[in-house]
Design a protein around this motif. Structure first.
Motif, PDB file in Angstrom:
ATOM      1  N   PHE A  71      40.004  37.573  33.849  1.00  0.00           N
ATOM      2  CA  PHE A  71      39.742  38.136  35.182  1.00  0.00           C
ATOM      3  C   PHE A  71      38.461  37.543  35.777  1.00  0.00           C
ATOM      4  O   PHE A  71      38.378  37.318  36.985  1.00  0.00           O
ATOM      5  CB  PHE A  71      39.660  39.660  35.113  1.00  0.00           C
ATOM      6  N   TYR A  72      37.485  37.261  34.918  1.00  0.00           N
ATOM      7  CA  TYR A  72      36.268  36.600  35.401  1.00  0.00           C
ATOM      8  C   TYR A  72      36.604  35.180  35.881  1.00  0.00           C
ATOM      9  O   TYR A  72      36.110  34.726  36.918  1.00  0.00           O
ATOM     10  CB  TYR A  72      35.210  36.550  34.287  1.00  0.00           C
ATOM     11  N   GLN A  73      37.463  34.499  35.115  1.00  0.00           N
ATOM     12  CA  GLN A  73      37.858  33.130  35.486  1.00  0.00           C
ATOM     13  C   GLN A  73      38.659  33.119  36.797  1.00  0.00           C
ATOM     14  O   GLN A  73      38.541  32.191  37.606  1.00  0.00           O
ATOM     15  CB  GLN A  73      38.685  32.506  34.350  1.00  0.00           C
ATOM     16  N   LEU A  74      39.466  34.157  37.019  1.00  0.00           N
ATOM     17  CA  LEU A  74      40.285  34.235  38.234  1.00  0.00           C
ATOM     18  C   LEU A  74      39.482  34.658  39.454  1.00  0.00           C
ATOM     19  O   LEU A  74      39.617  34.073  40.536  1.00  0.00           O
ATOM     20  CB  LEU A  74      41.436  35.235  38.018  1.00  0.00           C
ATOM     21  N   TRP A  75      38.672  35.690  39.305  1.00  0.00           N
ATOM     22  CA  TRP A  75      38.077  36.347  40.476  1.00  0.00           C
ATOM     23  C   TRP A  75      36.550  36.472  40.429  1.00  0.00           C
ATOM     24  O   TRP A  75      35.950  36.948  41.396  1.00  0.00           O
ATOM     25  CB  TRP A  75      38.655  37.764  40.639  1.00  0.00           C
ATOM     26  N   GLY A  76      35.934  36.126  39.296  1.00  0.00           N
ATOM     27  CA  GLY A  76      34.487  36.288  39.181  1.00  0.00           C
ATOM     28  C   GLY A  76      34.040  37.721  38.942  1.00  0.00           C
ATOM     29  O   GLY A  76      32.841  38.017  39.028  1.00  0.00           O
ATOM     30  N   VAL A  77      34.988  38.610  38.656  1.00  0.00           N
ATOM     31  CA  VAL A  77      34.622  40.018  38.404  1.00  0.00           C
ATOM     32  C   VAL A  77      33.990  40.149  37.023  1.00  0.00           C
ATOM     33  O   VAL A  77      34.337  39.411  36.097  1.00  0.00           O
ATOM     34  CB  VAL A  77      35.839  40.965  38.531  1.00  0.00           C
ATOM     35  N   GLU A  93      36.184  47.950  35.874  1.00  0.00           N
ATOM     36  CA  GLU A  93      36.537  48.685  37.096  1.00  0.00           C
ATOM     37  C   GLU A  93      36.915  47.730  38.223  1.00  0.00           C
ATOM     38  O   GLU A  93      37.921  47.907  38.911  1.00  0.00           O
ATOM     39  CB  GLU A  93      35.361  49.570  37.525  1.00  0.00           C
ATOM     40  N   GLU A  94      36.125  46.639  38.372  1.00  0.00           N
ATOM     41  CA  GLU A  94      36.417  45.640  39.411  1.00  0.00           C
ATOM     42  C   GLU A  94      37.764  44.961  39.149  1.00  0.00           C
ATOM     43  O   GLU A  94      38.555  44.741  40.077  1.00  0.00           O
ATOM     44  CB  GLU A  94      35.322  44.567  39.425  1.00  0.00           C
ATOM     45  N   ALA A  95      38.011  44.627  37.887  1.00  0.00           N
ATOM     46  CA  ALA A  95      39.262  43.939  37.524  1.00  0.00           C
ATOM     47  C   ALA A  95      40.465  44.835  37.791  1.00  0.00           C
ATOM     48  O   ALA A  95      41.470  44.404  38.377  1.00  0.00           O
ATOM     49  CB  ALA A  95      39.226  43.533  36.054  1.00  0.00           C
ATOM     50  N   GLN A  96      40.338  46.104  37.376  1.00  0.00           N
ATOM     51  CA  GLN A  96      41.434  47.064  37.562  1.00  0.00           C
ATOM     52  C   GLN A  96      41.731  47.259  39.047  1.00  0.00           C
ATOM     53  O   GLN A  96      42.892  47.290  39.476  1.00  0.00           O
ATOM     54  CB  GLN A  96      41.042  48.398  36.921  1.00  0.00           C
ATOM     55  N   GLN A  97      40.670  47.343  39.831  1.00  0.00           N
ATOM     56  CA  GLN A  97      40.803  47.543  41.278  1.00  0.00           C
ATOM     57  C   GLN A  97      41.535  46.353  41.911  1.00  0.00           C
ATOM     58  O   GLN A  97      42.428  46.522  42.742  1.00  0.00           O
ATOM     59  CB  GLN A  97      39.406  47.706  41.897  1.00  0.00           C
ATOM     60  N   LYS A  98      41.171  45.138  41.498  1.00  0.00           N
ATOM     61  CA  LYS A  98      41.779  43.923  42.026  1.00  0.00           C
ATOM     62  C   LYS A  98      43.287  43.900  41.727  1.00  0.00           C
ATOM     63  O   LYS A  98      44.110  43.630  42.605  1.00  0.00           O
ATOM     64  CB  LYS A  98      41.102  42.709  41.369  1.00  0.00           C
ATOM     65  N   ILE A  99      43.643  44.199  40.482  1.00  0.00           N
ATOM     66  CA  ILE A  99      45.062  44.197  40.082  1.00  0.00           C
ATOM     67  C   ILE A  99      45.815  45.300  40.835  1.00  0.00           C
ATOM     68  O   ILE A  99      46.906  45.071  41.377  1.00  0.00           O
ATOM     69  CB  ILE A  99      45.201  44.360  38.554  1.00  0.00           C
ATOM     70  N   ASN A 100      45.233  46.495  40.901  1.00  0.00           N
ATOM     71  CA  ASN A 100      45.895  47.630  41.568  1.00  0.00           C
ATOM     72  C   ASN A 100      46.120  47.356  43.058  1.00  0.00           C
ATOM     73  O   ASN A 100      47.160  47.703  43.611  1.00  0.00           O
ATOM     74  CB  ASN A 100      45.079  48.910  41.387  1.00  0.00           C
ATOM     75  N   GLU A 101      45.145  46.714  43.701  1.00  0.00           N
ATOM     76  CA  GLU A 101      45.288  46.373  45.128  1.00  0.00           C
ATOM     77  C   GLU A 101      46.457  45.417  45.337  1.00  0.00           C
ATOM     78  O   GLU A 101      47.246  45.569  46.273  1.00  0.00           O
ATOM     79  CB  GLU A 101      43.992  45.714  45.638  1.00  0.00           C
ATOM     80  N   GLN A 102      46.551  44.422  44.470  1.00  0.00           N
ATOM     81  CA  GLN A 102      47.629  43.437  44.611  1.00  0.00           C
ATOM     82  C   GLN A 102      48.999  44.078  44.379  1.00  0.00           C
ATOM     83  O   GLN A 102      49.951  43.795  45.103  1.00  0.00           O
ATOM     84  CB  GLN A 102      47.410  42.273  43.624  1.00  0.00           C
ATOM     85  N   ILE A 103      49.076  44.951  43.388  1.00  0.00           N
ATOM     86  CA  ILE A 103      50.357  45.615  43.096  1.00  0.00           C
ATOM     87  C   ILE A 103      50.758  46.502  44.278  1.00  0.00           C
ATOM     88  O   ILE A 103      51.908  46.490  44.717  1.00  0.00           O
ATOM     89  CB  ILE A 103      50.259  46.448  41.789  1.00  0.00           C
ATOM     90  N   VAL A 126      47.530  43.757  29.112  1.00  0.00           N
ATOM     91  CA  VAL A 126      46.359  43.601  29.971  1.00  0.00           C
ATOM     92  C   VAL A 126      45.214  44.339  29.300  1.00  0.00           C
ATOM     93  O   VAL A 126      45.303  45.541  29.050  1.00  0.00           O
ATOM     94  CB  VAL A 126      46.616  44.179  31.383  1.00  0.00           C
ATOM     95  N   ARG A 127      44.153  43.610  28.978  1.00  0.00           N
ATOM     96  CA  ARG A 127      43.011  44.210  28.280  1.00  0.00           C
ATOM     97  C   ARG A 127      41.794  44.202  29.186  1.00  0.00           C
ATOM     98  O   ARG A 127      41.457  43.152  29.734  1.00  0.00           O
ATOM     99  CB  ARG A 127      42.668  43.394  27.029  1.00  0.00           C
ATOM    100  N   TYR A 128      41.144  45.308  29.261  1.00  0.00           N
ATOM    101  CA  TYR A 128      39.917  45.379  30.054  1.00  0.00           C
ATOM    102  C   TYR A 128      38.705  45.274  29.133  1.00  0.00           C
ATOM    103  O   TYR A 128      37.717  45.993  29.265  1.00  0.00           O
ATOM    104  CB  TYR A 128      39.910  46.655  30.905  1.00  0.00           C
ATOM    105  N   THR A 129      38.812  44.361  28.160  1.00  0.00           N
ATOM    106  CA  THR A 129      37.701  44.026  27.263  1.00  0.00           C
ATOM    107  C   THR A 129      37.636  42.501  27.178  1.00  0.00           C
ATOM    108  O   THR A 129      38.606  41.816  27.479  1.00  0.00           O
ATOM    109  CB  THR A 129      37.926  44.593  25.844  1.00  0.00           C
ATOM    110  N   PHE A 130      36.504  41.971  26.729  1.00  0.00           N
ATOM    111  CA  PHE A 130      36.353  40.525  26.550  1.00  0.00           C
ATOM    112  C   PHE A 130      36.868  40.159  25.156  1.00  0.00           C
ATOM    113  O   PHE A 130      36.097  39.942  24.228  1.00  0.00           O
ATOM    114  CB  PHE A 130      34.882  40.119  26.722  1.00  0.00           C
TER     115      PHE A 130
END
Length: 368
Positions: A102-108, A112-122, A175-179
């Motif tokens: 998600f950092y590589q895709l969007w710089g997040v 929370e930022e990553a989840q928000q980005k995915i949820n908005e797109q869906i 989908v993992r919200y961890t590194f």
């Protein structure tokens, strides 16, 4: 009295595991295989110290402690962790989808930022009940991940557009919200030190094995050798394709030696663009942390399966599932044949699942 208790058709993981368990209980087995080697698709070709996974990358992983201890009783496994990369238009992304991706895709930088980005797109897609794989994937991960990391790779792998593939192929996407770049969630993971042939050799030690031997060249002769048969080949072939052929996707491999110590810095790199014909490049020395001055890479190409080609991935769609059920009903009437493994059961198995299935069937057949 016949010469053998069991004739085992196929020297892959299922056949070798069953043979090992039978021998332990004092049974006499003959294992035959039409290939020039034992081990099925886990066969490794040793090339100047590098064990080449001849039929594509095989990473052992399981949550089952008993199975982990079972395989380690034949050969010690190393600490290799599967962390593939995806190359899309020259940019690299970590797999499975995690905070690094998600950092590589969007710089997040936060979950929370990553989840928000995915949820908005869906949410912007307004997809109800997914009608195909494309809609299913979009509903799970949104447009960016789908377009760059799923669409091209999936269409190459299956040889069809994502809109023509059934939704059930992708029931969920990790989908993992961890590194965390570890592809598998399993507790145990690794590669046999010295390659998978050591596992095969351990399983088949002291057992009669005939290679370059095709069961179907002389079925009656082979049946006459043993009290029972363990059959691990394609189920439709056993019944002479009387209900039609079961369909698969196949693969083609192109192996190359390069005079460089390190080609891509990782064992597995996927190529996700539809226009690039191969799905991934495997660099085998990284499975065992090799330091050789040269390297061997394999280009893996998906292929349309035709009779005579190696069947890899069963097409478990409605048509093939119905056809398999007809063959399965015939197989259940057999009293002297045990069917097992990915081809006889027409299902995709990981290695630990094949071994687990063989151990269960051996126990049912032979007792504790």
């Amino acid at each position: 009295m016949k010469q053998y208790d069991y004739l085992i058709v196929g020297a892959g993981l299922f056949g070798a595991t069953f043979a090992h368990q039978a021998k332990k209980r004092g049974k006499k087995c003959l294992v035959i295989d039409k290939r020039f080697h034992a081990g099925g698709n886990i066969y490794c070709k040793e090339e100047e110290g590098i064990n080449v996974h001849y039929y594509g990358a095989h990473i052992f992983h399981t949550n089952d402690r008993d199975i982990w201890e079972f395989v380690n009783s034949f050969v010690e496994f190393n600490r290799y962790t599967n962390s593939p990369l995806a190359n899309y238009k020259g940019k690299l992304y970590n797999l499975p989808f995690n905070m690094n991706t998600f950092y590589q895709l969007w710089g997040v930088t936060t979950p929370e930022e990553a989840q928000q980005k995915i949820n908005e797109q869906i949410a912007s897609l307004n997809i109800g009940e997914p009608q195909n794989l494309e809609e299913q994937a979009l509903k799970l991960v949104g447009t960016d991940i789908y377009e760059k990391l799923i669409k091209g790779y999936t269409e190459k792998q299956w040889g069809r557009k994502a809109t023509e593939l059934p939704a059930f192929i992708i029931k969920r996407l990790p989908v993992r919200y961890t590194f965390d770049n570890n592809y598998f969630n399993d507790k145990y993971q690794g590669i046999p030190i010295g390659g998978y042939n050591k596992l095969t050799e351990g399983l088949l030690a002291g057992i009669d094995v005939q290679l370059n031997t095709n069961f179907f060249d002389d079925v009656e002769h082979f049946k006459s050798l043993a009290e029972k048969i363990v059959y691990t080949g394609p189920l439709d072939e056993y019944y002479n394709y009387q209900f039609g052929e079961l369909e698969y996707r196949s693969l083609r491999f192109e192996h190359k030696r390069l005079e460089t110590p390190n080609f891509q810095g990782n064992a597995v790199v996927n190529y996700n663009e539809r226009e690039i014909p191969y799905t991934r490049i495997i660099e085998h020395k990284h499975f065992e942390f090799g330091t050789q001055p040269h390297t061997i890479i394999t280009y893996e190409y998906p292929a349309t399966w035709e009779k005579g080609m190696e069947p890899y991935y069963p097409l478990n769609d409605d048509k093939n599932s119905k056809r398999f059920k007809q063959y399965q009903e015939l197989s259940e009437k057999e009293s002297n044949v045990i069917f097992g493994g990915r081809l006889a059961e027409y299902r995709y198995y990981d290695m630990h699942q094949v071994i687990g299935s063989a151990l269960v069937k051996a126990k049912r057949e032979l007792g504790d």
